[in-house]
Design a protein around this motif. Structure first.
Motif, short mmCIF file in Angstrom:
data_model
loop_
_atom_site.label_atom_id
_atom_site.label_comp_id
_atom_site.label_asym_id
_atom_site.label_seq_id
_atom_site.Cartn_x
_atom_site.Cartn_y
_atom_site.Cartn_z
N GLY A 6 0.58 5.74 1.91
CA GLY A 6 -0.51 5.80 0.93
C GLY A 6 -0.18 5.05 -0.34
N SER A 7 1.06 5.17 -0.81
CA SER A 7 1.48 4.48 -2.02
C SER A 7 1.46 2.97 -1.86
N PHE A 8 1.92 2.50 -0.69
CA PHE A 8 1.92 1.06 -0.45
C PHE A 8 0.50 0.52 -0.32
N PHE A 9 -0.37 1.26 0.35
CA PHE A 9 -1.76 0.80 0.48
C PHE A 9 -2.42 0.72 -0.89
N GLU A 10 -2.23 1.73 -1.70
CA GLU A 10 -2.81 1.74 -3.05
C GLU A 10 -2.24 0.60 -3.89
N THR A 11 -0.93 0.38 -3.79
CA THR A 11 -0.29 -0.70 -4.53
C THR A 11 -0.86 -2.05 -4.13
N TYR A 12 -1.05 -2.25 -2.85
CA TYR A 12 -1.58 -3.51 -2.34
C TYR A 12 -2.99 -3.76 -2.88
#
Length: 420
Positions: free
Chosen positions: A315-321
């Motif tokens: 979830g953190s990586f998707f949001e960051t992207y």
């Protein structure tokens, strides 16, 4: 309108037109950003027809020459000229001003450099009214697929309608999304010239040796690398200097200084909390995002996109992207991204608020492919904001088409992340 592409070896950058526009309006243009985002390649392409000479201050001889006798240096390098890595000779700005004022013309000097905030401060102080500044980030998803659409991301129904037409024949793939998140956007990785792990290992070594050691005072390089890793593990989270300091065995003052270095180097973006004169319950701490998910994935030791997709940080990586893609859409047009997040003391949060023309557009970011009303549950808080209009509510997710989601009589659109 179908999605059109350009077929050539060079990946067309959306900042191209912005740089050319500024070069036709200002005597100097500064292209700033992290190392290896393609600054030099882009400038040399833009100025190729003019055969503009190129010089880099990565060369110690040139740096010494410009430092010891800047007047003679500029006399031997008449404009137009490209000066690369100008952060090594910041005193040169005052002499550029003198040269510009002697015989002012547009497009005299093309400059590149990292450490952008310091550069911007020096450049705007010395060359006020004489310089245009562009921030270049790693390749955006638009640029990688050579999508010619270049508008800044403003989530209106008109914007989504246009994007829907462009993607009518596009094959959406969650697998491709996670491959993109894992790889990141640095040109050398995207072109397949080097494996991501090899690139990022050498990138960090070069970054620490050339930028951190030369421009700042960091006593323990390994400790600084540990700090970068800790920062990457906290992407999309509220900044907590105390926790980061304890984890790295450094003081909180040092943690603040080192995070500032990551921000000024263009590796990290701090998303500010939204506040107004009326709203008093908003948390004041910023959220931290790595600009490139590939670099963050390397630092946090994710070995492939499949493991990352199902891992604890998915979830953190998707949001960051998503945040990084929105930022790039503005930066490539020469704009500072008008982005905020909302979080009050009751922990009611909205991932992104985009502000444009006194209108606030609330955006939630969810990695799901099947958004529902619960994903829009916090949009009711928008009614508490005063003296602003509330625009279209949006959920950016892994869906493959625009879908209407309604929560508490508030109309929300779920849209594919590719529409950014």
């Amino acid at each position: 309108m179908k999605l059109r592409t350009r077929k050539n070896a060079f990946l067309q950058r959306h900042a191209d037109k912005t740089i050319q526009r500024l070069a036709s309006s200002y005597p100097a243009v500064l292209l700033t950003g992290a190392r290896q985002t393609g600054k030099t390649t882009l400038l040399t392409k833009i100025t190729d027809a003019q055969a503009v000479p190129y010089l880099t201050f990565d060369d110690p001889t040139e740096e010494l020459s410009a430092t010891n006798d800047p007047k003679s240096f500029l006399a031997f390098h008449p404009h137009p000229v490209i000066f690369d890595e100008i952060q090594y000779v910041p005193h040169l700005f005052r002499y550029l001003k003198i040269e510009i004022d002697k015989n002012r013309r547009n497009g005299m000097y093309y400059l590149t450099g990292s450490q952008q905030f310091k550069l911007m401060e020096t450049a705007t102080e010395s060359l006020s009214g004489r310089i245009g500044i562009v921030q270049l980030y790693p390749l955006s998803a638009r640029e990688i697929r050579q999508d010619i659409f270049s508008d800044s991301f403003i989530p209106t129904k008109k914007y989504f309608l246009e994007r829907s037409k462009a993607f009518s024949a596009y094959t959406f793939s969650i697998h491709k999304t996670w491959q993109a998140i894992y790889a990141g956007g640095y040109p050398e990785v995207i072109k397949g010239k080097v494996a991501p792990a090899d690139f990022y290992a050498n990138y960090l070594k070069t970054y620490i040796e050339r930028d951190i050691k030369k421009l700042t005072q960091v006593a323990d390089e390994m400790q600084f690398l540990q700090f970068i890793t800790v920062a990457a593990s906290r992407t999309s989270q509220l900044v907590n200097y105390g926790d980061m300091a304890r984890e790295c065995g450094i003081s909180e003052v040092t943690a603040k200084k080192w995070l500032s270095l990551l921000v000024t180097s263009g590796l990290v973006y701090l998303l500010k909390p939204y506040s107004s004169n009326v709203e008093k319950r908003v948390v004041k701490t910023p959220k931290m995002y790595f600009i490139d998910t590939g670099l963050a994935a390397y630092l946090t030791r994710w070995t492939n996109p499949e493991v990352m997709q199902t891992g604890a940080m998915a979830g953190s990586f998707f949001e960051t992207y998503v945040i990084a893609e929105i930022i790039k859409s503005f930066a490539n047009n020469g704009e500072e991204a008008p982005l905020y997040f909302y979080r009050d003391k009751d922990k009611i949060e909205i991932d992104v608020l985009i502000e444009r023309n006194n209108t606030i557009y609330p955006v939630e970011i969810k990695k799901t492919a099947t958004p529902n009303t619960e994903d829009a549950k916090n949009f009711f808080i928008m009614n508490r904001l005063k003296n602003v209009r509330i625009g279209q509510g949006t959920i950016i997710c892994n869906c493959s088409q625009v879908a209407a989601v309604t929560k508490n009589k508030i109309s929300v659109l779920a849209v594919p992340l590719e529409f950014i």
